[in-house]
Each structure stands twice: as C-alpha cells, then as structure tokens.
Enzyme design. Structure first.
Site, PDB file in Angstrom:
ATOM      1  N   ASP A  89       0.851  -1.184   0.000  1.00  0.00           N
ATOM      2  CA  ASP A  89       0.000   0.000   0.000  1.00  0.00           C
ATOM      3  C   ASP A  89       0.893   1.242   0.000  1.00  0.00           C
ATOM      4  O   ASP A  89       1.617   1.486   0.957  1.00  0.00           O
ATOM      5  CB  ASP A  89      -0.870  -0.047   1.259  1.00  0.00           C
ATOM      6  CG  ASP A  89      -1.782   1.147   1.439  1.00  0.00           C
ATOM      7  OD1 ASP A  89      -1.727   2.078   0.627  1.00  0.00           O
ATOM      8  OD2 ASP A  89      -2.549   1.139   2.425  1.00  0.00           O
ATOM      9  N   ASP A  91      -0.301   4.351  -0.265  1.00  0.00           N
ATOM     10  CA  ASP A  91      -1.153   5.492   0.087  1.00  0.00           C
ATOM     11  C   ASP A  91      -1.420   6.372  -1.145  1.00  0.00           C
ATOM     12  O   ASP A  91      -1.786   5.879  -2.188  1.00  0.00           O
ATOM     13  CB  ASP A  91      -0.536   6.286   1.231  1.00  0.00           C
ATOM     14  CG  ASP A  91      -0.719   5.593   2.577  1.00  0.00           C
ATOM     15  OD1 ASP A  91      -1.533   4.656   2.661  1.00  0.00           O
ATOM     16  OD2 ASP A  91      -0.044   5.982   3.539  1.00  0.00           O
ATOM     17  N   GLU A 118      -3.800   5.510  -4.250  1.00  0.00           N
ATOM     18  CA  GLU A 118      -5.213   5.845  -4.127  1.00  0.00           C
ATOM     19  C   GLU A 118      -5.511   7.282  -4.529  1.00  0.00           C
ATOM     20  O   GLU A 118      -4.594   8.095  -4.725  1.00  0.00           O
ATOM     21  CB  GLU A 118      -5.685   5.580  -2.702  1.00  0.00           C
ATOM     22  CG  GLU A 118      -5.026   6.452  -1.654  1.00  0.00           C
ATOM     23  CD  GLU A 118      -5.159   5.872  -0.263  1.00  0.00           C
ATOM     24  OE1 GLU A 118      -5.717   6.575   0.597  1.00  0.00           O
ATOM     25  OE2 GLU A 118      -4.715   4.722  -0.036  1.00  0.00           O
ATOM     26  N   ARG A 161      -6.114   2.446  -6.688  1.00  0.00           N
ATOM     27  CA  ARG A 161      -7.222   2.304  -5.735  1.00  0.00           C
ATOM     28  C   ARG A 161      -8.104   3.540  -5.833  1.00  0.00           C
ATOM     29  O   ARG A 161      -7.599   4.664  -5.866  1.00  0.00           O
ATOM     30  CB  ARG A 161      -6.675   2.162  -4.318  1.00  0.00           C
ATOM     31  CG  ARG A 161      -7.755   2.303  -3.241  1.00  0.00           C
ATOM     32  CD  ARG A 161      -7.211   2.093  -1.861  1.00  0.00           C
ATOM     33  NE  ARG A 161      -7.932   2.883  -0.873  1.00  0.00           N
ATOM     34  CZ  ARG A 161      -7.713   2.859   0.428  1.00  0.00           C
ATOM     35  NH1 ARG A 161      -6.775   2.066   0.917  1.00  0.00           N
ATOM     36  NH2 ARG A 161      -8.406   3.630   1.251  1.00  0.00           N
ATOM     37  N   GLU A 191     -12.338   0.394  -3.439  1.00  0.00           N
ATOM     38  CA  GLU A 191     -12.409   0.291  -1.986  1.00  0.00           C
ATOM     39  C   GLU A 191     -13.847   0.397  -1.481  1.00  0.00           C
ATOM     40  O   GLU A 191     -14.675   1.125  -2.017  1.00  0.00           O
ATOM     41  CB  GLU A 191     -11.540   1.384  -1.339  1.00  0.00           C
ATOM     42  CG  GLU A 191     -11.522   1.388   0.187  1.00  0.00           C
ATOM     43  CD  GLU A 191     -10.960   0.113   0.802  1.00  0.00           C
ATOM     44  OE1 GLU A 191     -11.534  -0.969   0.557  1.00  0.00           O
ATOM     45  OE2 GLU A 191      -9.976   0.202   1.555  1.00  0.00           O
ATOM     46  N   ASN A 213     -10.997  -6.072  -0.949  1.00  0.00           N
ATOM     47  CA  ASN A 213     -10.427  -5.885   0.379  1.00  0.00           C
ATOM     48  C   ASN A 213     -11.371  -6.478   1.414  1.00  0.00           C
ATOM     49  O   ASN A 213     -12.410  -5.904   1.718  1.00  0.00           O
ATOM     50  CB  ASN A 213     -10.223  -4.390   0.641  1.00  0.00           C
ATOM     51  CG  ASN A 213      -9.643  -4.113   2.024  1.00  0.00           C
ATOM     52  OD1 ASN A 213      -9.243  -5.035   2.736  1.00  0.00           O
ATOM     53  ND2 ASN A 213      -9.598  -2.847   2.405  1.00  0.00           N
TER      54      ASN A 213
END
Length: 309
Positions: A89, A91, A118, A161, A191, A213
């Site tokens: 991840d 961010d 994301e 994401r 998400e 997820n």
C-alpha cells in the site's frame, strides 16, 4: 535461511502470471517479516503489506503520517523474507507526481512486486471509515500516469485504488476505474464495495484484474473466496487480520499475567520454541557454523553436533 533466493524480477513475473491465471489469489497481510514467511509456508499465493498496519505498528493512526522511507524500508524487510510476490500500500504516492515517480522506483529497489496508489486527499483515512474525500480525476490520473512512467521493470504492478464509491456512488466508481486504467493502471482496487453486485459492476467496467479488500469491521461483508471469484475478482487481501489476531492474543496474555502473576495459562496458545526455531530455519545456519544449532530443543529432533558432522 537468510533471505529469499527468488529475485524481485521473478516475483513480479509470478504476480503477473497469477493475476492472469483465472484463479483468484489470496494475499494475507503480513505485519512483520516472520509473518510473511508463515504466509508462504501455509501455501498462499502472495503477501500484502498494508499501510494501516505499517502505521499502526509504529503506534500511529492510518492518516498518512508514515513516510516513503519508512514504508519502503519496512516493506522491503518483509518482501525479502519470502519467495512470494509482495504487494504494498503506497497510500497517495507520498506527494505530487514527481514524488509518486520516486515512490515507484524506491519500491522497486526494495524488492516489491507492485503497489497501489489511491485517489484520496492527504491526510487520508482508512478506506472503510466515513467522511473520506477524493481528489479530482485529473489529479488521480496524474498520480497513476507518473507511477506507470517511472517504473523500470515493466512487470512491476501499478494498481489504482479508488475510494470514490463512498463519496459519489457506484457509477462514479465505474467511471473512475475506467479512467485510471486509461491513465496506465494495470489493476483496480475499488475500496469499500458493499455487495457482490458492486464488485460485479467494477468487473463489468474494466478488463484488468480487480482486488477485493476483505478487512474486518468494515463496509464490506466478509465474502468467501468462491463468492468473490464468481463475480470476477482476481485478488483478495486480508490486510489487518494477522495484526488484529496477534494483538488480541497479546492483550489477553498481558491481562492474564497482570491478573494471575504468571503467563502459564496462556502457554498452550503460544507458538512453541521448537516451532519458532523451525520457522526461522535456525538449524540451517549450521551451514556457516556448526556451533549455532548443537542443542536439544524441546519438541524437536536432536540436531547434529560438531562431532557428528
């Protein structure tokens, strides 16, 4: 022993092959390097490294406080302990497009197989909390375009994401997924989908792999792997599961010690010394020095000694 003998390039190729195999992949979240080794031993296809877990492990909330250096260093420590591909991840990419580009190359250098970036504002928040804000499409696209342009290994997976479902609805999530694929995303992480039908809607919108997820206490029900496969999901992650289990056990053990003055009641729930030594491959280090493992461990076979070698 020591680190994985599989190169980062081989792991990236393996991830690409797995996502194209037609079989859904399960990536439990590793909260430290040793847990990554356990994930491999139990037969999973890969390792996920959660930004929330990395932040929480530092005692911080998941609001974008961790730095690129912290994430790349810890993710690299986890990735090097397993032959499995590791997805991390990243961010929001840690800044503007030029920062996103550097993020990709640092993660390549650290041995990761891929990452997701994301479309939230910074400071961000956990994807399954209310009150999220997302950036405009131009900003989100620039992040993904910078990531795709910066990678040197074409097999390094750039996943986009999007958190827009919680802000503007499912149709907006479909539109953004398409646009992020056009910007260069190899895969999509939608998400906080609420139903299997919502995952199906994203599947219908794009022709790249999609991720589900399955985090506890979130917006999504904990769908089974067969259910997710039935709507075209390619990859499912369990990002904080192992950390939550481990910290729950730690809390209960500390309470037992405080209440009774001893940990004895919890010993039966512990990883034994023999199992821990097996997991870290203690005996293999006799390859370098036969005095390393020349003692009897309760519950384990008698190791070779200097005299028997």
């Amino acid at each position: 022993m020591l680190y994985s003998q599989t190169t980062p390039e081989q792991k990236r190729a393996a991830l690409r092959a797995a996502l194209g195999s037609g079989t859904i992949q399960q990536f439990p979240g590793a909260f430290n390097p040793l847990s990554a080794r356990l994930i491999q031993e139990k037969g999973f296809g890969g390792v996920y490294i959660s930004g929330a877990v990395l932040a929480n492990d530092l005692g911080l909330p998941d609001i974008g406080l961790t730095t690129l250096t912290e994430v790349a260093t810890r993710a690299g420590q986890i990735a090097r302990m397993t032959d499995l591909p590791a997805l991390v991840d990243a961010d929001t990419g840690f800044g503007e497009p030029m920062n996103v580009a550097r993020t990709i190359q640092e993660l390549e250098n650290a041995g990761l197989a891929g990452c997701h970036i994301e479309d939230q504002f910074n400071p961000k928040r956990c994807g399954h909390l209310d009150g999220k804000n997302v950036v405009d499409l131009d900003t989100a696209s620039k992040r993904i375009r910078a990531a795709a342009d910066a990678r040197r290994d074409p097999n390094f997976l750039i996943m986009a994401r999007t958190d827009i479902r919680a802000v503007d609805g499912l149709e907006a999530a479909q539109d953004r997924a398409r646009a992020l694929v056009d910007a260069g995303a190899d895969a999509i992480f939608p998400e906080a989908m609420r139903t299997l039908e919502e995952f199906q809607a994203i599947r219908d919108a794009v022709d790249v792999p999609i991720l589900a997820n399955m985090t506890e206490f979130g917006k999504s029900d904990l769908f089974g792997v067969d259910e997710l496969a039935s709507v075209g999901v390619n990859l499912v992650i369990y990002p904080v599961t192992l950390l939550r289990i481990a910290m729950g056990a730690a809390e209960r053990t500390l309470e037992t010690i405080k209440a009774s003055g001893s940990q004895e009641k919890e010993v039966g729930n512990m990883l034994t010394r023999a199992r821990l030594y097996e997991l870290v491959d203690y005996e293999a280090y006799n390859h370098f020095d036969t005095s390393v493992f020349n003692f009897q461990v309760p519950g384990q076979h008698q190791p070779q000694t200097k005299e028997s070698l």
